[in-house]
Design a protein around this motif. Structure first.
Motif, PDB file in Angstrom:
ATOM      1  N   CYS B 437       0.937  -1.125  -0.197  1.00  0.00           N
ATOM      2  CA  CYS B 437       0.080   0.009  -0.091  1.00  0.00           C
ATOM      3  C   CYS B 437       0.907   1.342  -0.053  1.00  0.00           C
ATOM      4  CB  CYS B 437      -0.770   0.052   1.097  1.00  0.00           C
ATOM      5  SG  CYS B 437      -2.382  -0.604   0.987  1.00  0.00           S
ATOM      6  N   THR B 438       1.772   1.406   0.905  1.00  0.00           N
ATOM      7  CA  THR B 438       2.601   2.655   1.078  1.00  0.00           C
ATOM      8  C   THR B 438       3.272   2.749  -0.369  1.00  0.00           C
ATOM      9  OG1 THR B 438       4.270   1.353   2.198  1.00  0.00           O
ATOM     10  CG2 THR B 438       2.712   2.531   3.412  1.00  0.00           C
ATOM     11  N   VAL B 473      -8.584  -2.968  -4.495  1.00  0.00           N
ATOM     12  CA  VAL B 473      -9.303  -3.410  -5.293  1.00  0.00           C
ATOM     13  C   VAL B 473      -8.813  -4.908  -5.439  1.00  0.00           C
ATOM     14  CG1 VAL B 473     -10.074  -3.929  -7.805  1.00  0.00           C
ATOM     15  CG2 VAL B 473     -10.425  -1.452  -6.642  1.00  0.00           C
ATOM     16  N   LEU B 474      -7.450  -4.975  -5.967  1.00  0.00           N
ATOM     17  CA  LEU B 474      -6.806  -6.429  -5.970  1.00  0.00           C
ATOM     18  C   LEU B 474      -7.209  -7.186  -4.682  1.00  0.00           C
ATOM     19  CD1 LEU B 474      -3.923  -5.488  -8.248  1.00  0.00           C
ATOM     20  CD2 LEU B 474      -5.868  -6.897  -8.814  1.00  0.00           C
ATOM     21  N   TYR B 475      -6.974  -6.598  -3.690  1.00  0.00           N
ATOM     22  CA  TYR B 475      -6.982  -7.325  -2.470  1.00  0.00           C
ATOM     23  C   TYR B 475      -8.492  -7.703  -2.127  1.00  0.00           C
ATOM     24  CZ  TYR B 475      -2.399  -7.630  -0.376  1.00  0.00           C
ATOM     25  OH  TYR B 475      -1.073  -7.950  -0.077  1.00  0.00           O
ATOM     26  N   ALA B 476      -9.446  -6.787  -2.406  1.00  0.00           N
ATOM     27  CA  ALA B 476     -10.768  -7.026  -2.166  1.00  0.00           C
ATOM     28  C   ALA B 476     -11.310  -8.268  -3.122  1.00  0.00           C
ATOM     29  CB  ALA B 476     -11.611  -5.920  -2.556  1.00  0.00           C
ATOM     30  N   ILE B 477     -10.723  -8.193  -4.336  1.00  0.00           N
ATOM     31  CA  ILE B 477     -11.151  -9.357  -5.317  1.00  0.00           C
ATOM     32  C   ILE B 477     -10.512 -10.764  -4.738  1.00  0.00           C
ATOM     33  CG2 ILE B 477     -10.735 -10.297  -7.639  1.00  0.00           C
ATOM     34  CD1 ILE B 477     -10.679  -7.558  -8.624  1.00  0.00           C
ATOM     35  N   GLY B 478      -9.519 -10.760  -4.142  1.00  0.00           N
ATOM     36  CA  GLY B 478      -8.683 -11.897  -3.785  1.00  0.00           C
ATOM     37  C   GLY B 478      -9.477 -12.211  -2.592  1.00  0.00           C
ATOM     38  N   SER B 490      -3.472 -17.695   2.743  1.00  0.00           N
ATOM     39  CA  SER B 490      -4.061 -16.944   3.700  1.00  0.00           C
ATOM     40  C   SER B 490      -5.488 -16.530   3.269  1.00  0.00           C
ATOM     41  CB  SER B 490      -3.120 -15.576   3.970  1.00  0.00           C
ATOM     42  OG  SER B 490      -3.839 -14.521   4.205  1.00  0.00           O
ATOM     43  N   THR B 491      -6.316 -16.218   4.215  1.00  0.00           N
ATOM     44  CA  THR B 491      -7.499 -15.862   3.645  1.00  0.00           C
ATOM     45  C   THR B 491      -7.341 -14.170   3.246  1.00  0.00           C
ATOM     46  OG1 THR B 491      -7.982 -15.232   5.951  1.00  0.00           O
ATOM     47  CG2 THR B 491      -9.144 -17.128   4.906  1.00  0.00           C
ATOM     48  N   PHE B 492      -6.550 -13.612   3.748  1.00  0.00           N
ATOM     49  CA  PHE B 492      -6.285 -12.241   3.369  1.00  0.00           C
ATOM     50  C   PHE B 492      -5.187 -12.089   2.305  1.00  0.00           C
ATOM     51  CE2 PHE B 492      -6.607  -7.946   3.742  1.00  0.00           C
ATOM     52  CZ  PHE B 492      -5.298  -7.315   4.001  1.00  0.00           C
ATOM     53  N   ARG B 493      -5.680 -12.365   1.132  1.00  0.00           N
ATOM     54  CA  ARG B 493      -4.709 -12.729   0.077  1.00  0.00           C
ATOM     55  C   ARG B 493      -5.339 -11.698  -1.251  1.00  0.00           C
ATOM     56  NH1 ARG B 493      -7.595 -17.564   0.312  1.00  0.00           N
ATOM     57  NH2 ARG B 493      -9.157 -17.354  -1.277  1.00  0.00           N
TER      58      ARG B 493
END
Lengths: 151, 551
Positions: B437-438, B473-478, B490-493
């Protein structure tokens, strides 16, 4: 650590340099504008830009080599063809450790010879300016104008 | 070799281990107190948030690219789980010193002095003459760095829990007795109070000096551990062969071993992670603030070599340790614990082993503390200086700002603790998300600000928002789609568009948006650009010119 080694130093001075317009002016025998009225790009900026570009090129090279080597030798191996060097799989040695060592040497070159030392100005005071919204909300007036924090 | 995991279940750390951690805490608090005295010398803001711009080589080199809990728990965990391929995953670090200092260091140090900026949002605000650019930067920093903070608090709590003398069970299993939970919470409490405490009293310098102390500890800890662990496994080649027997040839080749058939590091991700480490370090606000605080350009230059040596001495040995660990203890339930467990096991029979184990475990602990204190300062500076002082209440007195800073630091610490009460998972994933992100938010924007005259405030904001947006957006789609079985489990992918990590897309979007919007908006004011890009007259000539030029 680097004592006894001469490093290229450049102290920033505003040296008037011949710009393109001056060159063209001289060529066309037109009056050349006096140097003091033309701003000169800061020397630190120029050296920093150069160093940034070289850093980028070196990084891209390291990337291409490392990922490229891995693409060719790190995947689809079997226990039969896997050999070891200094305890590590061959592709780790040639594809990670060797470039990493080269980068260490590059860091030495880059930091000792390539980067120039430039003078940094004394810091300006931290700006604290603008309308005071809190005052406006609490006391019904806002205080505009520049305030500089005392350094 | 019998499986020592069952025997580590009955090895409890001695009191010396816990004592070593407490000693680290005590030294850190003392450094914090020293820092507070140094801060008092100058103005509160410049002292507390930027250390009066006095950082020298050792402080700069070993603290600017922040080694975190990720280095000592996340990364070893991955090596243990997936094998030698993680050497390729981390390979970007070979160029981190050069990119970290060589691309932006000098220019940020100069811009910080020319504008008086003490934080990254300040820099944007002054460079573009746009309070809104500063605000956008502030909000993004707060957002991105919060994730990193929470991950670190969790790591710190786990480390304290693991070192708690007398706890027989070390694993975070579901049937863990209430004791273990209590130990975790107590560890969290001690950790939080300490770090928040010394950061609060000493600010930027406290975080830098404790970071330096802890970096040295880490280096020693890793070297000691590798000297103990590799021989214990019968040498590195033997360790690899043993580990391969327990797993498969994938442990010693790409794309890495995984029992569920996932592909840890396919080529697209190998490419992406090289970029994650080089650009992530470069784009980190915490790193930027450090270089802004440099005392000279020579410091930046020398830091490159020091950091290169340091990195090589940390990462490659750690890989060796975890490969050895896989041979020695092949059935660890929680791979996050590999370094603490190896520390305890390799020192169990040594004279003074408990103390040595404590020293080794102090290393990851120190790394976590260093990251937390750094981020606390950056986040606090964001809230107090960028949001409160510059936006709401510029006439706040120094006393008000000081107390507000203390309050904010405690508050952020408490929030992070709250998020950790139920231990969040996936330390490493959160660390990478934060870094992604940063970098996507700031790298392109800062490069434009530093080197491109034509860059505009709108362009900088577009760069920041586009980069962050794409990553989210890409993390949300993942998050909402099926596991593609590549990368870390990981579920946070994220969604790996075209097999590439979101950072690639984030940086691309950020750069494109920055360029297009800058060219599409009105050029910036000449005088402002000239002030920041052109040579300033030296003291002997043109003093009046300089006075006229300043706003």
């Amino acid at each position: 650590m680097l004592a006894g080694h001469t490093v290229r130093r450049r102290v920033s001075k505003s040296r008037p340099r011949q710009s393109i317009s001056a060159t063209i002016a001289i060529h066309r025998r037109m009056p050349v504008p006096p140097p003091s009225s033309r701003p000169t790009e800061d020397p630190l900026l120029r050296s920093a830009r150069r160093e940034a570009v070289v850093s980028g090129v070196l990084t891209a090279t390291a990337l291409v080599y490392t990922v490229g080597y891995a693409a060719r030798y790190a995947y689809n191996r079997s226990t039969d063809d896997l050999t070891y060097l200094f305890g590590m799989p061959d592709w780790v040695f040639w594809g990670v450790v060797v470039p990493w060592s080269v980068c260490l040497a590059l860091s030495f070159w880059f930091s000792s010879w390539f980067i120039e030392d430039d003078e940094l100005e004394r810091a300006e005071p931290t700006p604290v300016d603008g309308p005071d919204l809190l005052d406006a909300v609490l006391h019904g007036h806002s205080d505009h104008g520049d305030r500089r924090e005392t350094p | 070799m019998n499986d020592p995991v069952t025997s580590t279940a009955t090895i409890s750390p001695g009191f010396a281990t816990f004592g070593a951690l407490l000693a680290v805490i005590a030294v850190s608090v003392w450094l914090g107190a020293l820092a507070q005295k140094a801060v008092e010398k100058g103005s509160f803001l410049q002292g507390y948030f930027l250390g009066n711009r006095g950082l020298g080589v050792w402080a700069m080199a070993l603290t600017a690219t922040v080694q975190s809990g990720g280095t000592f728990m996340g990364f070893p965990s991955l090596v243990y789980s997936h094998g030698w391929i993680v050497a390729l995953w981390i390979a970007g670090y070979m160029m981190v010193p050069i990119t970290g200092f060589g691309v932006l260091g000098k220019r940020l140090a100069q811009l910080s002095r020319r504008t008086g900026a003490i934080t990254v949002p300040d820099l944007f605000r002054e460079r573009f003459g746009s309070p809104r650019a500063g605000l956008v930067a502030s909000l993004l920093i707060l957002f991105c760095m919060s994730f990193m903070m929470v991950a670190q608090f969790k790591a710190g709590a786990i480390l304290m829990k693991l070192s708690w003398p007398g706890t027989g069970t070390l694993a975070l299993s579901e049937e863990a007795p209430a004791d273990v939970d209590r130990a975790y919470l107590l560890g969290l409490a001690i950790f939080s109070v300490t770090v928040v405490g010394y950061t609060m009293i000493g600010g930027f310098l406290a975080s830098v000096w404790t970071d330096l102390f802890q970096s040295v500890l880490m280096f020693i800890g890793v070297i000691v551990l590798v000297l103990l662990a590799v021989p214990a496994a019968g040498g590195l080649e033997n360790a690899t062969r043993t580990a391969v027997e327990h797993t498969s040839v994938d442990f010693a080749s790409g794309p890495g071993y995984a029992p569920d058939g996932r592909s840890f590091l396919p080529l697209g991700l190998a490419f992406s992670f090289f970029i994650v480490w080089t650009c992530g370090g470069l784009g980190s606000p915490a790193g930027m603030v450090r270089v802004m605080a440099s005392n000279s350009t020579a410091t930046l230059r020398r830091s490159i070599l020091v950091l290169s040596l340091y990195n090589m001495g940390i990462y490659l040995p750690l890989i060796a340790v975890c490969i050895a660990a896989r041979a020695i203890m092949p059935n660890l339930a929680s791979s996050d614990e590999v370094v603490p467990r190896m520390a305890l096991w390799t020192t169990r029979d040594l004279f003074g082993g408990s103390l040595i184990a404590g020293l080794i475990m102090a290393a990851p602990f120190g790394a976590v503390m260093a990251t937390v204190s750094t981020y606390l300062v950056v986040i606090a500076s964001g809230l107090v200086h960028d949001v409160y002082q510059r936006l709401l209440h510029p006439s706040a007195s120094e006393r008000q700002l000081r107390w507000l800073t203390y309050g904010v630091t405690i508050f952020i610490g408490a929030m992070a603790v709250g998020a950790c009460i139920r231990p969040p998972q996936y330390l490493q994933v959160l660390v990478i998300f934060s870094g992604t992100c940063t970098a996507s938010a700031f790298l392109a924007a800062v490069l434009m600000a530093a080197y491109w005259r034509r860059a505009t405030a709108a362009g900088a904001q577009a760069a920041m928002l586009a980069g962050t947006g794409i990553v989210l957006v890409l993390y949300a789609i993942g998050w909402t789609s099926d596991d593609p079985l590549i990368g870390e489990a990981s579920t946070f992918r994220p969604h790996y568009l075209l097999g590439l990590h979101p950072i690639v897309w984030g940086l691309a979007a950020s750069t494109l948006a920055g360029i297009v919007v800058s060219l599409g908006t009105r050029p910036p004011e000449d005088s402002l650009v000239s002030k920041l890009f052109d040579a300033w007259p030296t003291a002997g000539q043109g003093n009046t010119a300089r006075e006229e030029a300043s706003p």
